[in-house]
Design a protein around this motif. Structure first.
Motif, short mmCIF file in Angstrom:
data_model
loop_
_atom_site.label_atom_id
_atom_site.label_comp_id
_atom_site.label_asym_id
_atom_site.label_seq_id
_atom_site.Cartn_x
_atom_site.Cartn_y
_atom_site.Cartn_z
N LEU A 25 -20.02 -42.19 6.13
CA LEU A 25 -20.45 -41.86 4.77
C LEU A 25 -21.91 -42.22 4.55
O LEU A 25 -22.63 -41.51 3.83
N LYS A 26 -22.38 -43.29 5.17
CA LYS A 26 -23.79 -43.67 5.08
C LYS A 26 -24.68 -42.58 5.70
O LYS A 26 -25.71 -42.21 5.13
N LEU A 27 -24.28 -42.07 6.86
CA LEU A 27 -25.06 -41.01 7.52
C LEU A 27 -25.07 -39.74 6.70
O LEU A 27 -26.12 -39.10 6.52
N VAL A 28 -23.92 -39.35 6.17
CA VAL A 28 -23.83 -38.13 5.37
C VAL A 28 -24.67 -38.26 4.09
O VAL A 28 -25.33 -37.31 3.67
N ALA A 29 -24.68 -39.45 3.49
CA ALA A 29 -25.41 -39.66 2.24
C ALA A 29 -26.91 -39.45 2.41
O ALA A 29 -27.60 -39.14 1.44
N GLY A 30 -27.41 -39.57 3.62
CA GLY A 30 -28.84 -39.42 3.86
C GLY A 30 -29.31 -37.99 4.03
O GLY A 30 -30.49 -37.74 4.21
N GLY A 31 -28.42 -37.02 3.94
CA GLY A 31 -28.79 -35.63 4.18
C GLY A 31 -28.78 -34.78 2.94
O GLY A 31 -28.50 -35.24 1.84
N SER A 32 -29.07 -33.49 3.14
CA SER A 32 -29.05 -32.56 2.01
C SER A 32 -28.46 -31.20 2.37
O SER A 32 -28.21 -30.39 1.49
N VAL A 33 -28.25 -30.93 3.68
CA VAL A 33 -27.64 -29.67 4.11
C VAL A 33 -26.47 -29.98 5.03
O VAL A 33 -26.60 -30.75 5.99
N GLY A 34 -25.33 -29.40 4.72
CA GLY A 34 -24.14 -29.54 5.54
C GLY A 34 -23.39 -28.22 5.57
O GLY A 34 -23.87 -27.22 5.01
N ARG A 35 -22.22 -28.22 6.18
CA ARG A 35 -21.44 -27.00 6.29
C ARG A 35 -20.03 -27.22 5.76
O ARG A 35 -19.38 -28.22 6.12
N VAL A 36 -19.57 -26.31 4.91
CA VAL A 36 -18.21 -26.35 4.40
C VAL A 36 -17.37 -25.40 5.24
O VAL A 36 -17.75 -24.24 5.45
N ALA A 37 -16.24 -25.90 5.73
CA ALA A 37 -15.31 -25.09 6.52
C ALA A 37 -14.04 -24.88 5.70
O ALA A 37 -13.52 -25.82 5.09
N PHE A 38 -13.56 -23.64 5.68
CA PHE A 38 -12.39 -23.28 4.88
C PHE A 38 -11.79 -22.01 5.44
O PHE A 38 -12.38 -21.34 6.28
N ASP A 39 -10.61 -21.67 4.96
CA ASP A 39 -9.96 -20.42 5.35
C ASP A 39 -10.17 -19.44 4.21
O ASP A 39 -9.73 -19.68 3.09
N THR A 45 -13.79 -20.07 8.31
CA THR A 45 -15.14 -19.68 7.93
C THR A 45 -15.96 -20.94 7.68
O THR A 45 -15.43 -21.93 7.20
N VAL A 46 -17.24 -20.90 8.01
CA VAL A 46 -18.13 -22.04 7.80
C VAL A 46 -19.38 -21.52 7.09
O VAL A 46 -19.99 -20.55 7.53
N ILE A 47 -19.75 -22.20 6.00
CA ILE A 47 -20.92 -21.78 5.22
C ILE A 47 -21.80 -23.01 4.95
O ILE A 47 -21.30 -24.04 4.50
N PRO A 48 -23.11 -22.90 5.22
CA PRO A 48 -24.01 -24.03 4.92
C PRO A 48 -24.22 -24.15 3.41
O PRO A 48 -24.28 -23.14 2.70
N VAL A 49 -24.32 -25.39 2.96
CA VAL A 49 -24.56 -25.67 1.54
C VAL A 49 -25.50 -26.87 1.40
O VAL A 49 -25.59 -27.70 2.29
N ASN A 50 -26.19 -26.92 0.27
CA ASN A 50 -26.87 -28.15 -0.11
C ASN A 50 -25.82 -29.03 -0.78
O ASN A 50 -24.90 -28.53 -1.43
N TYR A 51 -25.97 -30.34 -0.63
CA TYR A 51 -24.94 -31.24 -1.13
C TYR A 51 -25.54 -32.57 -1.55
O TYR A 51 -26.69 -32.88 -1.27
N ALA A 52 -24.71 -33.36 -2.22
CA ALA A 52 -25.01 -34.75 -2.54
C ALA A 52 -23.73 -35.53 -2.35
O ALA A 52 -22.63 -34.98 -2.49
N VAL A 53 -23.86 -36.80 -2.03
CA VAL A 53 -22.69 -37.67 -1.91
C VAL A 53 -22.57 -38.46 -3.20
O VAL A 53 -23.55 -39.00 -3.72
N ASP A 54 -21.36 -38.50 -3.74
CA ASP A 54 -21.06 -39.22 -4.97
C ASP A 54 -19.87 -40.13 -4.68
O ASP A 54 -18.73 -39.67 -4.68
N GLY A 55 -20.15 -41.39 -4.34
CA GLY A 55 -19.08 -42.30 -3.91
C GLY A 55 -18.56 -41.85 -2.56
O GLY A 55 -19.31 -41.74 -1.61
N ALA A 84 -13.05 -28.68 4.81
CA ALA A 84 -13.74 -29.70 5.60
C ALA A 84 -15.24 -29.55 5.38
O ALA A 84 -15.72 -28.49 4.99
N PHE A 85 -15.95 -30.63 5.64
CA PHE A 85 -17.40 -30.66 5.48
C PHE A 85 -17.98 -31.36 6.69
O PHE A 85 -17.48 -32.41 7.11
N GLU A 86 -19.02 -30.78 7.28
CA GLU A 86 -19.59 -31.34 8.51
C GLU A 86 -21.10 -31.42 8.40
O GLU A 86 -21.75 -30.53 7.86
#
Length: 147
Positions: A25-39, A45-55, A84-86
């Motif tokens: 969670l510490k590593l993920v919190a330091g970023g701004s672009v990740g990928r959401v995986a879903f059906d 399917t996997v789509i890149p998104v901008n994100y923020a970590v909240d807790g 899922a988020f990667e």
């Protein structure tokens, strides 16, 4: 290959290390672009998104008319859609880096929830008014580094 003082070989190959939830969670919190995986009904399917970590949740925004929004919407109040988020970072020259996978349930945010969560600033222009929260139920990660 070098040897140490006890004449045991020392490998210069990268070492793969499993990461605990807190480090992930510490590593993920330091970023701004990740990928959401879903059906999306047609398969994974996997789509890149901008994100923020909240807790221990990931907040992201997408287009109201987009595939991600259509696939993660649920008619059940309080319901969640499995997703899922990667996020990863790699140094190809050094063969080192890390990868984190967050799996859980995603649900659209109400206007009240949007006002209380960490804001997300999407890079693409246009409408990004569909906000989602992915609650981290399962978090795993690995780091590849030199010994």
């Amino acid at each position: 290959m070098a040897a140490n003082s006890s004449d045991q070989p020392i490998s210069d190959q990268p070492v793969l290390e499993e990461l605990d939830r807190a480090e992930c969670l510490k590593l993920v919190a330091g970023g701004s672009v990740g990928r959401v995986a879903f059906d999306d009904g047609e398969g994974p399917t996997v789509i890149p998104v901008n994100y923020a970590v909240d807790g221990d949740t990931v907040i992201f925004r997408t287009s109201v008319t987009g595939r991600l929004n259509r696939s993660l919407m649920t008619a059940v109040v309080g319901g969640e859609v499995r997703a899922a988020f990667e996020v990863d970072r790699f140094d190809e020259a050094d063969h080192a880096g890390w990868s984190v996978l967050v799996r859980g349930g995603a649900h659209p945010l109400s206007d009240e929830e949007k006002a209380r969560v960490t804001p997300v600033d999407p890079w693409p222009g246009g409408d990004r008014d569909a906000w989602f929260r992915l609650t981290a139920m399962d978090v795993s990660g690995r780091r590849l580094h030199r010994p």
